[in-house]
Design a protein around this motif. Structure first.
Motif, short mmCIF file in Angstrom:
data_model
loop_
_atom_site.label_atom_id
_atom_site.label_comp_id
_atom_site.label_asym_id
_atom_site.label_seq_id
_atom_site.Cartn_x
_atom_site.Cartn_y
_atom_site.Cartn_z
N LYS A 125 -6.66 2.02 4.82
CA LYS A 125 -5.55 2.35 5.71
C LYS A 125 -5.81 3.68 6.40
O LYS A 125 -6.58 4.52 5.93
CB LYS A 125 -4.24 2.45 4.93
N LEU A 137 0.36 4.25 -2.62
CA LEU A 137 0.18 5.62 -2.15
C LEU A 137 1.12 6.56 -2.89
O LEU A 137 0.72 7.64 -3.34
CB LEU A 137 0.46 5.67 -0.64
N GLU A 138 2.38 6.16 -3.06
CA GLU A 138 3.35 6.99 -3.76
C GLU A 138 2.95 7.22 -5.21
O GLU A 138 3.01 8.35 -5.72
CB GLU A 138 4.73 6.32 -3.70
N TRP A 175 0.81 -1.21 0.00
CA TRP A 175 0.00 0.00 0.00
C TRP A 175 0.84 1.26 0.00
O TRP A 175 0.42 2.30 -0.52
CB TRP A 175 -0.97 0.00 1.17
N VAL A 176 2.06 1.20 0.54
CA VAL A 176 2.92 2.39 0.56
C VAL A 176 3.31 2.79 -0.86
O VAL A 176 3.30 3.96 -1.23
CB VAL A 176 4.18 2.13 1.42
N ARG A 192 0.24 11.93 7.75
CA ARG A 192 -0.62 12.56 6.75
C ARG A 192 0.00 13.86 6.25
O ARG A 192 0.00 14.14 5.05
CB ARG A 192 -1.99 12.82 7.37
N LEU A 249 -7.52 2.05 0.07
CA LEU A 249 -6.47 1.18 0.60
C LEU A 249 -6.84 0.55 1.93
O LEU A 249 -6.15 -0.35 2.41
CB LEU A 249 -5.17 2.00 0.78
N VAL A 286 2.88 13.24 3.81
CA VAL A 286 2.40 12.84 2.49
C VAL A 286 1.89 14.05 1.72
O VAL A 286 2.18 14.23 0.52
CB VAL A 286 1.29 11.78 2.63
N LEU A 344 -6.59 12.43 -0.70
CA LEU A 344 -5.93 11.52 0.24
C LEU A 344 -6.95 10.71 1.02
O LEU A 344 -6.76 9.51 1.26
CB LEU A 344 -5.02 12.30 1.18
N MET A 392 -0.21 9.59 -5.34
CA MET A 392 0.07 10.98 -5.04
C MET A 392 0.87 11.63 -6.16
O MET A 392 0.71 12.82 -6.45
CB MET A 392 0.83 11.09 -3.71
N LEU A 450 -8.21 8.02 -1.26
CA LEU A 450 -7.14 7.06 -1.48
C LEU A 450 -6.99 6.12 -0.29
O LEU A 450 -6.88 4.90 -0.44
CB LEU A 450 -5.84 7.82 -1.74
N LEU A 451 -7.00 6.67 0.91
CA LEU A 451 -6.86 5.85 2.11
C LEU A 451 -8.06 4.93 2.31
O LEU A 451 -7.93 3.80 2.78
CB LEU A 451 -6.66 6.74 3.34
#
Length: 222
Positions: free
Chosen positions: A189, A132-133, A128-129, A196, A187, A199, A180, A136, A183-184
């Motif tokens: 998460k 996320l990258e 998930w990291v 936060r 995910l 990010v 965000l 974003m 997105l979370l």
């Protein structure tokens, strides 16, 4: 095309489920110090391919799709493992490919050499990291593009890219906090306030870098 006959197929308006014909021949022509891709297209006559719905005189040319892989070979590519997808514009390619290369992320790219310059990315982020990258970075690219087109007659809002996390589409046309949040949710998460903020700050910085790079390119062209 000799090795992959399916690549000879021609679709209407880039819709893959509307096959209307085949590329009969293709080659390269040198003219006026430029290299041109040239070819001929044959249109199916049977009703199954809906020739009667297509105006022949609009087929003035055809575009091709360039397909490439990063950190993966074509034979090893597993479409079922894809957990991040992006559909956007040709000028988004380099920035997102940079993220893919830096993160050593297996990915498949398509760039359509057409007036719209469509760009499609599939990635196997695996965690998930990394997703996320990627997401974003996609937000930053779109925000930079939107800023450049704010005075255009063809505003970016009308052609918003698609970001899909696994099977969930996240609306990229939002401010950073809302994007965000979505997105979370996709995910499943949570981030604490400090995480936060990091990010968000990184995404805002990436947006300014993307805007600045475009300005430098424009000045160089002038």
């Amino acid at each position: 095309m000799k090795e992959h006959p399916e690549r000879r197929l021609v679709s209407a308006h880039h819709k893959r489920d509307e096959i209307i014909g085949e590329i009969l021949w293709a080659g390269v022509r040198e003219a006026e110090e430029k290299t041109h891709l040239v070819g001929g297209v044959g249109i199916y006559e049977d009703e199954r391919n809906r020739l009667n719905e297509i105006e022949k005189d609009i087929l003035g040319g055809f575009s091709i799709t360039l397909v490439g892989y990063s950190n993966s070979a074509e034979d090893d590519w597993d479409p079922d493992a894809v957990d991040f997808e992006y559909r956007g514009f040709g000028d988004d390619y380099h920035r997102l490919k940079g993220v893919v290369d830096e993160g050593n992320i297996p990915a498949r790219f398509e760039v359509q050499k057409s007036a719209a310059g469509a760009f499609f990315l599939q990635a196997v982020a695996q965690n998930w990291v990394t997703i996320l990258e990627l997401a974003m970075a996609a937000w930053a690219v779109y925000e930079a593009r939107k800023a450049r087109l704010k005075d255009s007659e063809d505003p970016a809002e009308e052609t918003t890219p698609q970001v899909v996390i696994k099977d969930t589409e996240v609306n990229v046309n939002q401010d950073i906090d809302e994007f965000l949040d979505g997105l979370l949710d996709a995910l499943d998460k949570d981030l604490d306030e400090a995480q936060r903020q990091v990010v968000i700050e990184e995404a805002l910085e990436a947006r300014e870098v993307a805007k600045g790079e475009k300005e430098i390119e424009s000045e160089a062209e002038d």
